[in-house]
Design a protein around this motif. Structure first.
Motif, PDB file in Angstrom:
ATOM      1  N   LEU A   9       0.816  -1.214   0.000  1.00 52.78           N
ATOM      2  CA  LEU A   9       0.000   0.000   0.000  1.00 52.78           C
ATOM      3  C   LEU A   9       0.851   1.266   0.000  1.00 52.78           C
ATOM      4  O   LEU A   9       0.611   2.194  -0.780  1.00 52.78           O
ATOM      5  N   HIS A  10       1.836   1.317   0.881  1.00 48.14           N
ATOM      6  CA  HIS A  10       2.708   2.491   0.984  1.00 48.14           C
ATOM      7  C   HIS A  10       4.124   2.086   0.558  1.00 48.14           C
ATOM      8  O   HIS A  10       4.895   1.561   1.368  1.00 48.14           O
ATOM      9  N   ALA A  19       0.212   6.418  -1.641  1.00 47.50           N
ATOM     10  CA  ALA A  19      -0.428   5.097  -1.597  1.00 47.50           C
ATOM     11  C   ALA A  19      -0.613   4.564  -3.012  1.00 47.50           C
ATOM     12  O   ALA A  19      -1.045   5.298  -3.910  1.00 47.50           O
ATOM     13  N   LEU A  24      -5.202  -0.642  -2.938  1.00 45.82           N
ATOM     14  CA  LEU A  24      -6.094   0.198  -2.142  1.00 45.82           C
ATOM     15  C   LEU A  24      -7.559   0.070  -2.540  1.00 45.82           C
ATOM     16  O   LEU A  24      -8.435  -0.081  -1.681  1.00 45.82           O
ATOM     17  N   THR A  45      -5.531   7.081   1.560  1.00 48.00           N
ATOM     18  CA  THR A  45      -6.343   5.861   1.543  1.00 48.00           C
ATOM     19  C   THR A  45      -7.831   6.158   1.378  1.00 48.00           C
ATOM     20  O   THR A  45      -8.625   5.240   1.189  1.00 48.00           O
TER      21      THR A  45
END
Length: 212
Positions: A9-10, A19, A24, A45
């Motif tokens: 995600l990161h 992100a 996501l 997010t």
């Protein structure tokens, strides 16, 4: 060789403002390619709820690979449309009560189809993309532009409504770049040729392409 993971995600842990969209998004109406990201210092997010608006379907938002979206980018989807063929544009049936029995009056609204963002597209700060727009591969949209019509491959657009400022390459080189399609190369090959992809000429990039 250490390869980045498109499902993290990161990808830049010390900067959680960035992100990746593929791991996501949860909506079946949004498709996001590998390594496309959204940058937001508040909460990247929340992309689906804050940046993709009026998305009731069935039209999709399709995002290619390796796209970079600046803070505040907005996608206005077809659900934002109102009737314009009668005296009033107000959506009375949405207010409920007896009015709610007339949802037939909200059918047959203008539809422009899916919103499609190509590969390697850069959308600047607070750029807005209207329903059904198609933005070509390698395109750039200037900050706070409102994109109401299609953007050609490797075009740079800006303004409200956004207009073509120039093409990043001539037609011949655009055709070559589309044929090279570096975003579809194996990740290992991309990793080995970052210099050609990021700062090389079209000739150099063509020379680095995998042999089929």
């Amino acid at each position: 060789m250490s390869l980045p993971d498109p499902n993290v995600l990161h990808p830049w842990p010390e900067q959680p403002r960035v992100a990746l969209l593929k791991p996501l998004v949860e909506s079946p109406l949004i498709e996001a390619g590998e390594f496309s990201y959204y940058d937001d210092p508040d909460d990247p997010t929340a992309f689906e709820s804050r940046n993709v608006l009026y998305h009731y379907g069935p039209e999709k938002l399709v995002i290619g690979k390796f796209c970079a979206f600046g803070t505040g980018v907005r996608f206005i989807m077809n659900g934002a449309n109102h009737r314009m063929d009668g005296p009033s544009t107000f959506p009375f049936p949405m207010m409920g009560g007896t009015w709610g029995e007339r949802f037939d009056l909200l059918t047959d609204l203008p539809v422009r189809g899916d919103t499609v963002i190509g590969n390697d597209v850069w959308l600047g700060y607070e750029a807005m993309v209207m329903p059904g727009v198609r933005i070509g591969n390698g395109a750039i949209v200037a900050a706070r532009s409102v994109v109401t019509s299609d953007v050609p491959d490797y075009g740079i657009v800006g303004g409200n409504p956004a207009e073509l400022i120039r093409r990043r390459f001539d037609d011949h080189d655009v055709d070559r770049l589309l044929a090279i399609a570096w975003w579809d190369w194996p990740l290992e090959h991309i990793t080995a040729h970052l210099t050609e992809i990021m700062s090389g000429s079209v000739d150099e990039l063509a020379g680095a392409a995998p042999v089929s």
